[in-house]
Structure formats: structure tokens, C-alpha cells
Design an enzyme around this catalytic site. Structure first.
Site, PDB file in Angstrom:
ATOM      1  N   LYS A 125       2.921 -15.202   1.993  1.00 33.34           N
ATOM      2  CA  LYS A 125       3.064 -15.926   0.728  1.00 33.34           C
ATOM      3  C   LYS A 125       4.557 -16.223   0.607  1.00 33.34           C
ATOM      4  O   LYS A 125       5.233 -15.840  -0.352  1.00 33.34           O
ATOM      5  CB  LYS A 125       2.513 -15.044  -0.410  1.00 33.34           C
ATOM      6  CG  LYS A 125       2.314 -15.730  -1.737  1.00 33.34           C
ATOM      7  CD  LYS A 125       1.183 -16.745  -1.765  1.00 33.34           C
ATOM      8  CE  LYS A 125       1.251 -17.472  -3.109  1.00 33.34           C
ATOM      9  NZ  LYS A 125       0.400 -18.665  -3.173  1.00 33.34           N
ATOM     10  N   ASP A 175     -12.432  -8.933   4.361  1.00 33.68           N
ATOM     11  CA  ASP A 175     -13.720  -8.929   3.635  1.00 33.68           C
ATOM     12  C   ASP A 175     -14.287 -10.347   3.569  1.00 33.68           C
ATOM     13  O   ASP A 175     -15.484 -10.557   3.746  1.00 33.68           O
ATOM     14  CB  ASP A 175     -13.555  -8.383   2.203  1.00 33.68           C
ATOM     15  CG  ASP A 175     -13.753  -6.865   2.121  1.00 33.68           C
ATOM     16  OD1 ASP A 175     -13.487  -6.178   3.127  1.00 33.68           O
ATOM     17  OD2 ASP A 175     -14.169  -6.368   1.051  1.00 33.68           O
ATOM     18  N   ASP A 189      -3.374 -17.757  -0.034  1.00 31.04           N
ATOM     19  CA  ASP A 189      -4.401 -18.399  -0.870  1.00 31.04           C
ATOM     20  C   ASP A 189      -5.121 -19.493  -0.065  1.00 31.04           C
ATOM     21  O   ASP A 189      -6.349 -19.601  -0.088  1.00 31.04           O
ATOM     22  CB  ASP A 189      -3.806 -18.939  -2.176  1.00 31.04           C
ATOM     23  CG  ASP A 189      -2.532 -19.762  -1.974  1.00 31.04           C
ATOM     24  OD1 ASP A 189      -2.000 -19.794  -0.844  1.00 31.04           O
ATOM     25  OD2 ASP A 189      -2.065 -20.379  -2.957  1.00 31.04           O
ATOM     26  N   ASP A 198      -6.526  -6.778   4.020  1.00 28.28           N
ATOM     27  CA  ASP A 198      -7.655  -6.114   3.363  1.00 28.28           C
ATOM     28  C   ASP A 198      -8.567  -7.167   2.737  1.00 28.28           C
ATOM     29  O   ASP A 198      -9.781  -7.162   2.932  1.00 28.28           O
ATOM     30  CB  ASP A 198      -7.113  -5.160   2.284  1.00 28.28           C
ATOM     31  CG  ASP A 198      -8.228  -4.462   1.523  1.00 28.28           C
ATOM     32  OD1 ASP A 198      -9.177  -3.988   2.171  1.00 28.28           O
ATOM     33  OD2 ASP A 198      -8.149  -4.397   0.272  1.00 28.28           O
ATOM     34  N   TYR A 242       0.825  -1.212   0.000  1.00 26.95           N
ATOM     35  CA  TYR A 242       0.000   0.000   0.000  1.00 26.95           C
ATOM     36  C   TYR A 242       0.863   1.268   0.000  1.00 26.95           C
ATOM     37  O   TYR A 242       0.445   2.301  -0.502  1.00 26.95           O
ATOM     38  CB  TYR A 242      -0.890   0.040   1.246  1.00 26.95           C
ATOM     39  CG  TYR A 242      -2.262  -0.575   1.051  1.00 26.95           C
ATOM     40  CD1 TYR A 242      -2.406  -1.861   0.557  1.00 26.95           C
ATOM     41  CD2 TYR A 242      -3.414   0.134   1.384  1.00 26.95           C
ATOM     42  CE1 TYR A 242      -3.659  -2.431   0.401  1.00 26.95           C
ATOM     43  CE2 TYR A 242      -4.670  -0.425   1.232  1.00 26.95           C
ATOM     44  CZ  TYR A 242      -4.785  -1.708   0.745  1.00 26.95           C
ATOM     45  OH  TYR A 242      -6.028  -2.257   0.595  1.00 26.95           O
TER      46      TYR A 242
HETATM   47  C1  IPM Z   1     -10.516  -1.004   3.917  1.00 29.00           C
HETATM   48  C2  IPM Z   1     -10.745  -0.352   2.589  1.00 29.00           C
HETATM   49  C3  IPM Z   1      -9.594   0.613   2.302  1.00 29.00           C
HETATM   50  C4  IPM Z   1      -8.337  -0.219   2.203  1.00 29.00           C
HETATM   51  C5  IPM Z   1      -9.774   1.496   1.069  1.00 29.00           C
HETATM   52  C6  IPM Z   1     -11.064   2.284   1.097  1.00 29.00           C
HETATM   53  C7  IPM Z   1      -8.605   2.426   0.884  1.00 29.00           C
HETATM   54  O1  IPM Z   1     -10.921  -1.308   1.606  1.00 29.00           O
HETATM   55  O2  IPM Z   1     -10.397  -0.285   4.927  1.00 29.00           O
HETATM   56  O3  IPM Z   1     -10.462  -2.238   3.969  1.00 29.00           O
HETATM   57  O4  IPM Z   1      -8.014  -0.783   1.137  1.00 29.00           O
HETATM   58  O5  IPM Z   1      -7.629  -0.289   3.214  1.00 29.00           O
HETATM   59 MG    MG Z   2     -11.057  -3.318   2.346  1.00 27.61          MG
END
Ligand code: IPM
Ligand code: MG
Length: 360
Positions: free
Chosen positions: A192, A252, A224, A248, A142
Site C-alpha cells: 500500500k 482467504d 485493495d 492473511d 502482527y
Molecule cells: C491464519 C490465521 C491466523 C493469522 C490467526 C488464527 C492468528 O488467520 O493463519 O491465516 O491471522 O495468521
Molecule cells: Mg487468516
């Protein structure tokens, strides 16, 4: 009474509506624990860009640095996608994380009450799952340099750099172990290492830090495989520590155990000021329609109480109110048979009522 200065940055899309509900909860809970609040609101993201030409105005950054904690809604949206990369809403959020040195991002994915039926996964797979993702937040791909898009040998090339220093790995590994030790003492470090030198190094350093935590059970997993295992059998995990980008993605995935990204709060810590935000984005498609799920944001207030103010009890109180509310009411993203569907505002009110009942 102690006074706490809290910066509220609602941001874009559904940010303002979920923030409004979370602030109600904050105002309700604070006095119960003898906290007096000094709230300031500042723009961030696309909204800030529209007002000032930058997604993180100095005024917002200064206010953040001068507060005790920051509560952030969400940033981004199609309206700002055509903008130059350097002024996109997301740059504002990333700069805030990095300026505040918030290198550790805690994302707990737990199943609240009978929400088990809202998951797209089978109830027996998710029931009882309780995973904490500890995501490195101010390094890795990042922020690594060099980065950009440039012309090389007659064609355009895009590039980013995955880089971690030993000190960066050490400090996040330490957080991972400390969190694990307060939970079920199991830490899975995700990398990884079979392909990327930087994460082979990650594995080496995490293992070394582990020597200071002899009572923790450390294991390593490739990213993975981790993605697959979260869906196959999430209950095998307790605490997971990983890089910025893997964290990240995997958080999710972990969110979907709960049925909705709208349920996952987060705490970003490590610097002197903690920042609390839902894991979800700005959901521009439903913004302003009173459909958003404010619970991730409300639970983020709980994390603020726990991690910035050391008020575990306040966090538990908020979690209980959320669980109680979910017994009867649902926003559309977690709607299930036998429940009453309500909007964002009403969901906030129901949690508030439940808090009031439990404290009268
Ligand atoms: C998160 C989001 C952010 C990230 C974006 C909005 C920059 O996806 O907080 O997970 O990638 O960190
Ligand atoms: Mg995110």
C-alpha cells in the site's frame, strides 16, 4: 531409512479431527519414501490453555524446536474469547511461528480437478487458476511495537505498528522470487505504497532484490486492487509476495477460488524447523460433527514432504490422490451435483484408499 521427528499439535475445534486424517496419510506416505516417523503429540491453543494456563506450553515449544517438522491443526474458539489477550489461543500460534523464525508462509491456491464447479466464482474465471501467496509471517503489524490499548487525553486509544526492517523485506522478497522462478516466473509484490511509508520502503527493497533475479517478471500492486483482481481475474497471478496482514487477508480471498477455505494448505518456512497447517481456522460451529473438510490438512502433509524433506514426488502423490478422490466424493463445504457427500473421517479414508491403489 531416515528417521524424521514430527510434532503433531492438533489444537482446537476441528483441529483434532482433520489432524487425525492427515496423520493417517503421513503414516502411509512416509515409508514409500523410506522415512521412518517418530511422532509426538503436544497441546497448543485453547486446549493447551485449559490444561496448563498458557496457549503455548514450554513443553510444546521445546518439542517443536527439537523436531524436524511440525503439523498443526487449528487454534481458537468462542470459549477462549473472553480470556486476556496475552493468553488467547492465537497468541500460542503466533509465538510458535515467531520462536521458530518461520518468516515465510506459502499458501498455494490452485483448482484441484473438477472442483472448479464448487467455486462461487464462474468456472471460466477460476478454471486453471494457480496462485501462490508468499506471506511474510513474523513481522509487520502482527508483531510491531508499540502496541496496546491505553488512556490518552481522557479517552482510550488502541494502537499497533506496521514496521519492516530492510533485512526482513529482503529475505521474504528472496523467497518470493525463488518460488516464482520454480513456477511461471511472475512475481506480484502487494503493498500500500501510496499511503504507508513502511510499504513504500517494501516496494523499494523488493525492486532491489529483483535485480538478482533478472529472469523474473516483477510487478507491484496495491492491496485493495489485489483483492479486487483476485476475484475479477485470478489467472493473471502466478506468485504473490506480501506483508503479514495483507497476506492473511488475500489468502482467504484466494482460497475461495477453490470453493472452500477447507482446501488450502500452507507451509511456514525460513527457520530450521518447518511448520505445516491448513489456512482455515478451528470452525467451532462444526467441531466434533465429522463435517470438516480434512483436505487442506492432508495437502499440508504434502507440503511438509516437499519443503521440509525435499520430496516433491510425495507431495505430487498426495495431490493426485486428493484430485482422484474429489472426482467422486465431497465434504459438505464443496458438495456438488453428481457427487457423494461424506464426512471428515470418510474423506480421509478415501484419500488413503486412493494412495493405496496407486502404490500397490
Ligand atoms: C491464519 C490465521 C491466523 C493469522 C490467526 C488464527 C492468528 O488467520 O493463519 O491465516 O491471522 O495468521
Ligand atoms: Mg487468516
Amino acid at each position: 531409512m531416515t528417521t524424521k521427528k514430527i510434532l503433531i499439535t492438533p489444537g482446537d475445534g476441528i483441529g483434532p479431527e482433520v489432524t487425525e486424517q492427515a496423520v493417517q496419510i503421513l503414516k502411509k506416505v512416509a515409508p514409500i519414501f523410506d522415512l521412518q516417523l517418530e511422532l509426538t503429540e503436544k497441546p497448543v491453543g485453547g486446549t493447551a490453555y485449559d490444561l496448563t494456563g498458557t496457549p503455548l506450553p514450554d513443553e510444546t515449544l521445546d518439542a517443536a524446536k527439537n523436531s524436524d517438522a511440525v503439523l498443526l491443526g487449528a487454534v481458537g474458539g468462542p470459549k477462549w474469547e473472553p480470556l486476556d489477550f496475552s493468553v488467547r489461543p492465537e497468541r500460542g500460534l503466533l509465538k510458535l511461528r515467531s520462536e521458530l523464525e518461520l518468516y515465510a508462509n506459502l499458501r498455494p491456491a490452485a483448482i484441484y480437478g473438477d472442483l472448479v464447479n464448487a467455486s462461487t466464482l464462474k468456472p471460466e474465471v477460476v478454471d486453471g487458476a494457480d496462485l501462490m501467496v508468499v506471506r511474510e509471517l513474523t513481522g509487520g503489524i502482527y508483531f510491531g511495537k508499540p502496541r496496546g490499548v491505553e488512556e490518552r487525553n481522557g479517552e482510550r486509544v488502541g494502537f499497533n505498528t506496521l514496521v519492516y526492517s530492510e533485512s526482513e523485506i529482503r529475505r521474504i522478497a528472496k523467497v518470493g522470487f525463488e518460488i516464482a522462478m520454480k513456477r511461471r516466473r511472475k512475481l506480484t509484490s502487494v503493498d500500500k505504497a501510496n499511503v504507508l511509508e513502511s510499504t513504500e520502503f517494501w516496494r523499494e527493497i523488493v525492486t532491489e532484490v529483483g535485480k538478482d533475479f533478472p529472469d523474473a517478471e516483477l510487478s507491484h500492486m496495491y492491496a485493495d486492487n489485489a483483492a479486487m483482481q483476485i476475484i475479477r481475474d485470478p489467472k493473471q497471478f502466478d506468485t504473490m509476495v506480501t506483508t503479514n496482514m495483507f497476506g492473511d487477508i488475500l489468502s482467504d480471498a484466494a482460497a475461495m477460488m477453490t470453493g472452500s477455505l477447507g482446501m488450502l494448505p500452507s507451509a511456514s518456512i525460513g527457520g530450521s524447523v518447518g511448520m505445516y497447517e491448513p489456512v482455515h481456522g478451528s470452525a467451532p460451529d462444526i467441531a466434533g460433527e465429522d463435517k470438516a473438510n480434512p483436505l487442506a490438512m492432508i495437502l499440508s502433509v504434502g507440503m511438509m514432504m516437499r519443503y521440509s524433506f525435499d520430496l516433491t514426488e510425495a507431495d505430487e502423490m498426495i495431490i493426485n490422490a486428493v484430485v482422484e478422490t474429489l472426482e467422486k466424493y465431497r465434504t459438505v463445504d464443496i458438495m456438488a451435483e453428481g457427487k457423494t457427500q461424506i464426512g471428515c473421517r470418510e474423506m480421509g479414508e478415501k484419500v488413503l484408499q486412493s494412495l493405496e491403489q496407486n502404490n500397490s
